[in-house]
Every structure is written in C-alpha cells, then in structure tokens.
Design a protein around this motif. Structure first.
Motif, PDB file in Angstrom:
ATOM      1  N   ASP A 222     -25.128   9.556  34.992  1.00 35.97           N
ATOM      2  CA  ASP A 222     -25.903   9.211  36.078  1.00 35.97           C
ATOM      3  C   ASP A 222     -25.940   8.149  36.420  1.00 35.97           C
ATOM      4  O   ASP A 222     -25.816   7.728  37.789  1.00 35.97           O
ATOM      5  CB  ASP A 222     -27.355   9.421  35.106  1.00 35.97           C
ATOM      6  N   ALA A 223     -25.343   6.864  35.877  1.00 38.44           N
ATOM      7  CA  ALA A 223     -25.011   5.721  36.301  1.00 38.44           C
ATOM      8  C   ALA A 223     -23.888   5.807  37.467  1.00 38.44           C
ATOM      9  O   ALA A 223     -24.113   5.216  38.574  1.00 38.44           O
ATOM     10  CB  ALA A 223     -24.748   4.636  35.328  1.00 38.44           C
ATOM     11  N   ALA A 224     -22.852   6.626  37.010  1.00 42.29           N
ATOM     12  CA  ALA A 224     -21.761   6.623  38.075  1.00 42.29           C
ATOM     13  C   ALA A 224     -22.346   7.366  39.244  1.00 42.29           C
ATOM     14  O   ALA A 224     -21.589   6.981  40.445  1.00 42.29           O
ATOM     15  CB  ALA A 224     -20.802   7.404  37.255  1.00 42.29           C
ATOM     16  N   LEU A 225     -22.977   8.280  39.186  1.00 43.28           N
ATOM     17  CA  LEU A 225     -23.763   9.177  40.384  1.00 43.28           C
ATOM     18  C   LEU A 225     -24.373   8.125  41.012  1.00 43.28           C
ATOM     19  O   LEU A 225     -24.164   8.207  42.489  1.00 43.28           O
ATOM     20  CB  LEU A 225     -24.125  10.476  39.826  1.00 43.28           C
ATOM     21  N   ARG A 226     -25.204   7.387  40.582  1.00 42.48           N
ATOM     22  CA  ARG A 226     -26.371   6.647  41.018  1.00 42.48           C
ATOM     23  C   ARG A 226     -25.369   5.537  42.020  1.00 42.48           C
ATOM     24  O   ARG A 226     -25.556   5.183  43.155  1.00 42.48           O
ATOM     25  CB  ARG A 226     -26.972   5.935  40.408  1.00 42.48           C
ATOM     26  N   GLU A 227     -24.325   4.944  41.031  1.00 42.02           N
ATOM     27  CA  GLU A 227     -23.561   3.800  42.132  1.00 42.02           C
ATOM     28  C   GLU A 227     -22.776   4.208  43.251  1.00 42.02           C
ATOM     29  O   GLU A 227     -22.557   3.899  44.252  1.00 42.02           O
ATOM     30  CB  GLU A 227     -22.778   3.231  40.701  1.00 42.02           C
ATOM     31  N   LEU A 228     -22.203   5.772  42.940  1.00 34.21           N
ATOM     32  CA  LEU A 228     -21.483   6.182  44.070  1.00 34.21           C
ATOM     33  C   LEU A 228     -22.150   6.597  45.058  1.00 34.21           C
ATOM     34  O   LEU A 228     -21.828   6.278  46.293  1.00 34.21           O
ATOM     35  CB  LEU A 228     -21.140   7.611  43.362  1.00 34.21           C
ATOM     36  N   ARG A 229     -23.397   7.028  45.175  1.00 33.02           N
ATOM     37  CA  ARG A 229     -24.542   7.199  46.255  1.00 33.02           C
ATOM     38  C   ARG A 229     -24.813   5.988  46.908  1.00 33.02           C
ATOM     39  O   ARG A 229     -24.932   5.741  48.018  1.00 33.02           O
ATOM     40  CB  ARG A 229     -25.770   8.022  45.510  1.00 33.02           C
ATOM     41  N   GLU A 230     -25.404   4.930  46.139  1.00 28.91           N
ATOM     42  CA  GLU A 230     -25.733   3.669  46.577  1.00 28.91           C
ATOM     43  C   GLU A 230     -24.778   2.994  47.422  1.00 28.91           C
ATOM     44  O   GLU A 230     -24.737   2.291  48.519  1.00 28.91           O
ATOM     45  CB  GLU A 230     -26.223   2.818  45.516  1.00 28.91           C
ATOM     46  N   GLU A 231     -23.397   3.042  46.657  1.00 26.51           N
ATOM     47  CA  GLU A 231     -22.359   2.285  47.770  1.00 26.51           C
ATOM     48  C   GLU A 231     -21.760   2.925  48.593  1.00 26.51           C
ATOM     49  O   GLU A 231     -21.201   2.127  49.532  1.00 26.51           O
ATOM     50  CB  GLU A 231     -21.227   1.807  46.507  1.00 26.51           C
ATOM     51  N   THR A 232     -21.474   4.140  48.670  1.00 25.19           N
ATOM     52  CA  THR A 232     -20.848   5.001  49.546  1.00 25.19           C
ATOM     53  C   THR A 232     -21.452   5.964  50.401  1.00 25.19           C
ATOM     54  O   THR A 232     -21.156   6.546  51.432  1.00 25.19           O
ATOM     55  CB  THR A 232     -19.429   5.586  49.074  1.00 25.19           C
ATOM     56  N   GLY A 233     -22.506   6.596  49.780  1.00 25.22           N
ATOM     57  CA  GLY A 233     -23.476   7.650  50.315  1.00 25.22           C
ATOM     58  C   GLY A 233     -23.031   8.973  49.914  1.00 25.22           C
ATOM     59  O   GLY A 233     -23.526   9.910  50.354  1.00 25.22           O
ATOM     60  N   VAL A 234     -21.906   9.106  49.036  1.00 19.82           N
ATOM     61  CA  VAL A 234     -21.643  10.391  48.538  1.00 19.82           C
ATOM     62  C   VAL A 234     -22.589  10.678  47.318  1.00 19.82           C
ATOM     63  O   VAL A 234     -22.760  10.042  46.657  1.00 19.82           O
ATOM     64  CB  VAL A 234     -20.149  10.243  47.920  1.00 19.82           C
ATOM     65  N   ALA A 235     -23.264  11.974  47.900  1.00 21.15           N
ATOM     66  CA  ALA A 235     -24.139  12.430  47.106  1.00 21.15           C
ATOM     67  C   ALA A 235     -23.881  13.542  46.196  1.00 21.15           C
ATOM     68  O   ALA A 235     -24.159  14.716  46.430  1.00 21.15           O
ATOM     69  CB  ALA A 235     -25.678  12.982  47.809  1.00 21.15           C
ATOM     70  N   ALA A 236     -23.049  13.216  45.022  1.00 19.94           N
ATOM     71  CA  ALA A 236     -22.784  14.098  44.016  1.00 19.94           C
ATOM     72  C   ALA A 236     -23.938  14.383  43.089  1.00 19.94           C
ATOM     73  O   ALA A 236     -24.739  13.434  42.778  1.00 19.94           O
ATOM     74  CB  ALA A 236     -21.424  13.694  43.677  1.00 19.94           C
ATOM     75  N   GLU A 237     -23.737  15.604  42.305  1.00 19.36           N
ATOM     76  CA  GLU A 237     -24.920  15.867  41.430  1.00 19.36           C
ATOM     77  C   GLU A 237     -23.979  15.992  39.885  1.00 19.36           C
ATOM     78  O   GLU A 237     -22.896  15.842  39.926  1.00 19.36           O
ATOM     79  CB  GLU A 237     -25.347  17.283  41.913  1.00 19.36           C
ATOM     80  N   THR A 238     -24.988  16.419  39.036  1.00 18.15           N
ATOM     81  CA  THR A 238     -24.592  16.447  37.724  1.00 18.15           C
ATOM     82  C   THR A 238     -23.586  17.554  37.498  1.00 18.15           C
ATOM     83  O   THR A 238     -22.390  17.308  36.658  1.00 18.15           O
ATOM     84  CB  THR A 238     -25.806  16.685  36.675  1.00 18.15           C
ATOM     85  N   GLY A 239     -23.516  18.564  38.094  1.00 19.00           N
ATOM     86  CA  GLY A 239     -22.632  19.459  37.939  1.00 19.00           C
ATOM     87  C   GLY A 239     -21.329  19.282  38.623  1.00 19.00           C
ATOM     88  O   GLY A 239     -20.378  19.960  38.235  1.00 19.00           O
ATOM     89  N   ASP A 240     -21.238  18.068  39.308  1.00 21.72           N
ATOM     90  CA  ASP A 240     -19.853  17.615  39.915  1.00 21.72           C
ATOM     91  C   ASP A 240     -19.190  16.878  39.209  1.00 21.72           C
ATOM     92  O   ASP A 240     -18.125  16.452  39.279  1.00 21.72           O
ATOM     93  CB  ASP A 240     -20.195  16.947  41.111  1.00 21.72           C
ATOM     94  N   VAL A 241     -19.695  16.369  37.877  1.00 14.00           N
ATOM     95  CA  VAL A 241     -19.144  15.468  36.924  1.00 14.00           C
ATOM     96  C   VAL A 241     -17.951  16.498  35.989  1.00 14.00           C
ATOM     97  O   VAL A 241     -18.291  17.462  35.571  1.00 14.00           O
ATOM     98  CB  VAL A 241     -19.999  14.977  35.924  1.00 14.00           C
ATOM     99  N   LEU A 242     -16.725  15.919  36.318  1.00 12.25           N
ATOM    100  CA  LEU A 242     -15.533  16.824  35.740  1.00 12.25           C
ATOM    101  C   LEU A 242     -15.328  16.269  34.428  1.00 12.25           C
ATOM    102  O   LEU A 242     -14.662  17.255  33.458  1.00 12.25           O
ATOM    103  CB  LEU A 242     -14.422  16.618  36.525  1.00 12.25           C
ATOM    104  N   GLY A 243     -15.780  15.158  34.046  1.00 12.21           N
ATOM    105  CA  GLY A 243     -15.308  14.513  32.629  1.00 12.21           C
ATOM    106  C   GLY A 243     -15.464  12.985  32.626  1.00 12.21           C
ATOM    107  O   GLY A 243     -15.623  12.333  33.649  1.00 12.21           O
ATOM    108  N   THR A 244     -14.783  12.422  31.629  1.00 10.18           N
ATOM    109  CA  THR A 244     -14.662  11.090  31.558  1.00 10.18           C
ATOM    110  C   THR A 244     -13.636  10.516  30.911  1.00 10.18           C
ATOM    111  O   THR A 244     -12.952  11.218  30.189  1.00 10.18           O
ATOM    112  CB  THR A 244     -15.981  10.418  30.570  1.00 10.18           C
ATOM    113  N   LEU A 245     -13.209   9.452  31.066  1.00 12.58           N
ATOM    114  CA  LEU A 245     -11.813   8.702  30.692  1.00 12.58           C
ATOM    115  C   LEU A 245     -12.161   7.744  29.519  1.00 12.58           C
ATOM    116  O   LEU A 245     -13.129   7.550  28.984  1.00 12.58           O
ATOM    117  CB  LEU A 245     -11.180   8.107  31.956  1.00 12.58           C
TER     118      LEU A 245
END
Length: 347
Positions: A222-245
C-alpha cells in the motif's frame, strides 16, 4: 482521377472512397529503405507501404510482393513500388472500387486528391464484404496491446512467484517502500524512474524510484502504491502488485522494500513538483547490462552503479533495478543488499 488510379465514375455516386478510407495510414518518407519496408511487412495485417513526399504527395505504393529476397536492404524502397492500379480518387464510387480490387486480387488502395496528395487508405476486408474503418483498426490495436501487456505481466509475475526474497530485521531503521513500476510503451516493457527535486533536504537531484516512508499501519504494498500515485499520478491498485524484492538497508537509515507494480500502458503523468523534478520511462533493455562495481576507500564493499542517460544511477536504486532486471528478464536470483552506496548518498 489521381495518377494511375482505378478507372470508374466519380459523379452521381451513393458512397465514395473518401467516406470509407482509413484517415491516418502509416506514411513512409522518400528516404525509406528496402530493409525498413521489409520490417514493416512483418505485421501480417500490412499489405501496402505508402511512400510520401515531404509535401504530402503520394510517390509510390509498395506491396508485399514487391520486396524480394536479394535486394539491398539499404537501397531506396520507392522504386520498387508504383501508383498505377494502386490508387483511387477520393470521389470514386466505392462499389466500383471494391469490384476492381477483388478482380485484381488487391486488398489495399491509396486514396488521393486530384493533385496526387495522399488522403487515406482503403482496406478491403479479407472476406471482401466491406472495408475496415478507423474504429476497426483502433480496436485491433487495443486488443493487441492488451495481449502484449498480459503476456509481459504474466512472465514477470511467474518469475517473481518463484523468487525467495530476503528481508532484513535491523532495529533503528525507518521502514520505507519503493515502487518498481513496469510500464509498456509501444509494446516495449519499461521502468519508471524519477529525478528528485533539487530543493529536497535529502538526496536532492538523485535518481530514484517512487517511494518513501511507510505510514503507521500501512502495508509494504500500500505504501508503494500510494507513493507511486502521489509522485507520478500512476494509479495502480492492489491487484497490480506482482511481488516484492529483497530488502535493502541504506546508509541514511532507511530499510527499503522494493514492490514490483504493473503500471500498464504509459499514460499521462502528474508530477509532484515538490519532490520530483522529472519522470522518465526507460526500456528495461537499457538496464539489462552488467553493473559497474567501484572501489572506494570508505568501505570494503563495492559501489554498484548502472549507466543511465549519459550519466549513472547508483545503489540503492541501481541495486534494486539490477536485481529486478535479472529476475524479471532472465529468471535469475541475484542478491544485491551487500553492495555499497556512494558516499554522497550516505547522508
């Protein structure tokens, strides 16, 4: 009639060629080579290449059979084509044109003005029952783009599914997430990366992935999605998360968890000017190369960096990108948490 057009009545028609033509066909310059046109014909939907002068005049229509093996790839393609029998005037009867195209075994005809300027392209359907519309072409393009997107996303997700990430448990570090956002630009998988604003207190002007500290109760994704949306406007959703490194502990006191996010086709960005100076979309292939490892007197571990746009991006961002590319593109597990950061990033 246009030069070399199909003969036929142009008056007292019910429907004309101009009404049924594709309005934005691909135009090739006079400098187009045989090699370029041959590549253009790799698409099975393409049957004719339109060679157009800078002033907009149609100079040649090159068909698939005009391009033969053994021709010099760097030679001009225009001499291979012709206009005779391959163009129709804008006002030509569509019924007459259709009959002539079927009789000639031809599925494409360029539509020209009275003075020979290219106006559009008639595309006879394989059934011969009608002509393709601009809407048909757009729908097919969207369908193919969707299929390409699904294929890329599925391949990355499959590699991530088999990846066993390593977390870091170290007291005193501030939890943060960054978004490794994959986008498609003209069917090419790319990575979204930003240049941080010059006025920031920490790491100003440096290359970065969208990200920041996690808020209380906020999950890594959720933090990654929020930061992505806030910084760039890319509005991805939880289902768009493919995994973590793998986690990466920074010298400046953060514990970074990289979250891989599928962003889909490139859209319109909304930059957060207070934090982001510029947003870049870089093909993954540009990062798919051996990293440079630099020795510094301040640390026994080498600094990892990657070439980028005439300069370099350094760890931790470069380390995350390198691990991601090795995994996403090759299915390889490459650990990077041990690589050092440059001294200027320690603060």
């Amino acid at each position: 009639m246009g030069r070399g057009s199909y003969p036929g009545p142009v008056d007292e028609v019910v429907r004309t060629a101009a009404e049924a033509m594709l309005t934005t066909p691909v135009r090739h310059p006079l400098s187009a080579t045989v090699g370029e046109i041959r590549d253009f014909f790799r698409d099975d939907h393409v049957h004719a290449a339109l060679i157009v002068s800078p002033a907009g005049y149609l100079e040649a229509v090159v068909e698939r059979d005009d391009v033969a093996d053994g021709q010099a790839l760097d030679a001009a393609a225009a001499p291979l084509g012709r206009l005779t029998g391959r163009t129709v005037p804008a006002g030509a009867s569509l019924a007459d044109v259709r009959q002539a195209m079927i009789a000639a075994g031809r599925r494409r005809a360029a539509v020209t003005s009275a003075d020979g300027r290219l106006l559009g392209l008639l595309c006879l359907k394989a059934s011969g029952a009608g002509f393709c519309s601009d809407q048909d072409v757009r729908a097919r393009a969207l369908g193919e783009a969707g299929a390409a997107a699904d294929s890329v996303a599925a391949a990355i997700a499959a590699n991530l599914a088999s990846f066993r990430r390593i977390g870091i448990a170290r007291p005193g570090l501030r939890a943060a997430s960054v978004a490794v956002c994959v986008l498609l630009q003209q069917d090419v998988p790319c990575l979204l990366i930003t240049r941080r604003a010059s006025g920031l207190r920490n790491h100003s002007g440096q290359w970065a992935l969208p990200g920041g500290s996690r808020e209380p109760g906020e999950s890594t994704g959720d933090a990654a999605l929020r930061e992505l949306r806030e910084e760039t406007g890319v509005a991805a959703e939880t289902g768009d998360v493919l995994g973590t490194l793998d986690d990466y502990a920074t010298r400046s006191g953060f514990l970074i968890t990289p979250v891989v996010v599928w962003g889909g086709p490139v859209g319109t960005f909304v930059r957060q000017s207070s934090e982001v100076a510029r947003i870049h979309v870089i093909p993954l292939a540009d990062f798919d190369r051996p990293p440079e490892l630099l020795r510094i007197p301040e640390s026994p571990a080498p600094v990892l960096r990657l070439a980028l746009l005439g300069g370099h991006v350094y760890a931790p961002t470069a380390a995350v990108i390198h691990q991601f590319c090795q995994l996403a593109l090759h299915g390889l597990t490459t650990r990077v948490a041990h690589f050092e950061q440059p001294v200027f990033a320690w603060r």
